[in-house]
Design an enzyme around this catalytic site. Structure first.
Site, PDB file in Angstrom:
ATOM      1  N   TYR A  45     -22.848 -13.518  -2.941  1.00 40.33           N
ATOM      2  CA  TYR A  45     -23.035 -12.150  -3.426  1.00 40.33           C
ATOM      3  C   TYR A  45     -21.824 -11.681  -4.244  1.00 40.33           C
ATOM      4  CZ  TYR A  45     -24.412  -7.235  -3.449  1.00 40.33           C
ATOM      5  OH  TYR A  45     -24.774  -5.967  -3.839  1.00 40.33           O
ATOM      6  N   SER A  96     -21.228  -3.619  -7.206  1.00 46.36           N
ATOM      7  CA  SER A  96     -20.936  -3.350  -5.805  1.00 46.36           C
ATOM      8  C   SER A  96     -19.428  -3.246  -5.639  1.00 46.36           C
ATOM      9  CB  SER A  96     -21.459  -4.505  -4.941  1.00 46.36           C
ATOM     10  OG  SER A  96     -21.001  -4.413  -3.602  1.00 46.36           O
TER      11      SER A  96
END
Length: 330
Positions: A191, A178
């Site tokens: 995350y 990401s």
């Protein structure tokens, strides 16, 4: 005999670009042409929705033999994919794998290799999970599940496919990270920490696998409108329901946004399968370590460029130098 390595392959790619320019074609047109994945075997995790679901069908339509894996099979999503494969005569096989299960990972990869009649060409670690909120409110249940899915899952999968890949002296592992694996936005829980860890693990593996002819590429998506937002909202609300006030009391503004986050706007999630297909189709030895994918800002590119420069400058002339330079195409 001319030795084929990353440098000679890159030189050939540059020459192809020059020829294309002479023929009135831009070099980037070659990269954006529809790749042919005929003969490639690809195993993808997290295929019930999102990038994995899109990639599994896309790759099969490009000629690949695809092993679309997901948890809790049978389920509506697995039945849908199986029916599409039957109707359209695609070489697409649905296999149950929960990446947090040692047993399912070993059994699922073994089943895929049995169907394939040998080692897999490509592993795509796509399965992921997210809980929102400040780090302090992330309890051990959420923290362990996030790391188990986003870090230990790709590790389990890599360990399952690598012995056969090493024996074949070829292979590709694509790890879906990401933007938040290189830059940080507050209140996204664990995350970013898990994606940072995945980035580091991917780069370490990339160096170590050079002698075995196996490449690692990290795909770094920006925001896209997939089910990850809905799932993360549900996970975040469940986390809040069991959180202790002594941990939540200091973060009212950050907690207020939990449960209703959306992202991606009108961006096209197919950007990710297309980018992965292009990477798969590239000649061995020329694939990038990282590829940022998003039509908007990509703030991680500056970090990627800097860390590559630092790695080459720090270790390029050491005993690890050939591995470092090979991965960074120096």
């Amino acid at each position: 005999m001319t030795q084929i390595n990353r440098r000679t392959l890159l030189a050939g790619a540059a020459a192809t670009g020059a020829l294309a320019a002479g023929a009135g074609l831009a070099a980037e047109d070659i990269m954006t042409a529809t790749p042919d994945l005929t003969g490639k075997s690809v195993l993808i995790t997290g295929c019930s929705t999102g990038f994995g679901r899109l990639a599994s069908e896309h790759f099969a339509r490009l000629g690949a033999r695809v092993f679309a894996t997901m948890r809790n099979v049978p389920r509506a999503e697995s039945e849908e994919l199986t029916q599409i494969a039957l109707d359209d005569q695609l070489d697409l096989h649905v296999i149950e794998i929960d990446v947090t299960s040692d047993e399912q990972v070993e059994a699922g990869v073994a089943r895929a290799m049995e169907i394939n009649g040998g080692p897999l060409d490509v592993l795509i670690n796509n399965a992921g999970i997210s809980f929102g909120g400040p780090i302090e409110i992330q309890d051990m249940e959420a923290t362990q599940l996030t790391f188990d899915t986003n870090v230990f899952g790709p590790h389990r999968m890599a360990r399952a496919v690598l012995p056969a890949m090493r024996k074949a002296k070829s292979g590709l592992i694509i790890n879906v990270s990401s933007q938040l694996g290189r830059v940080i936005v507050p209140a996204y829980g664990q995350y970013s920490p898990t994606k940072f860890a995945l980035e580091a693990m991917s780069e370490g593996m990339a160096y170590e696998l050079v002698p075995h002819g196996i490449e690692v590429t990290v795909i770094e998506p920006g925001g896209y409108p997939t089910m990850i937002w809905k799932n993360a909202n549900e996970n975040s609300l469940a986390l809040l329901s069991r959180a202790d006030e002594k941990h939540t009391s200091g973060y009212s503004a950050l907690i207020e946004q939990l449960g209703n986050r959306t992202g991606g706007g009108s961006t096209d999630p197919m950007d990710i399968p297309r980018a992965m297909a292009e990477v798969i189709a590239m000649p061995a030895g020329t694939r990038p370590l990282r590829r940022a994918v998003h039509p908007g800002p990509k703030p991680q590119i500056a970090i990627n460029d800097l860390t590559a420069k630092v790695q080459v400058g720090w270790l390029g002339e050491s005993g690890y130098g050939p591995w470092i330079k090979a991965v960074h195409n120096v």
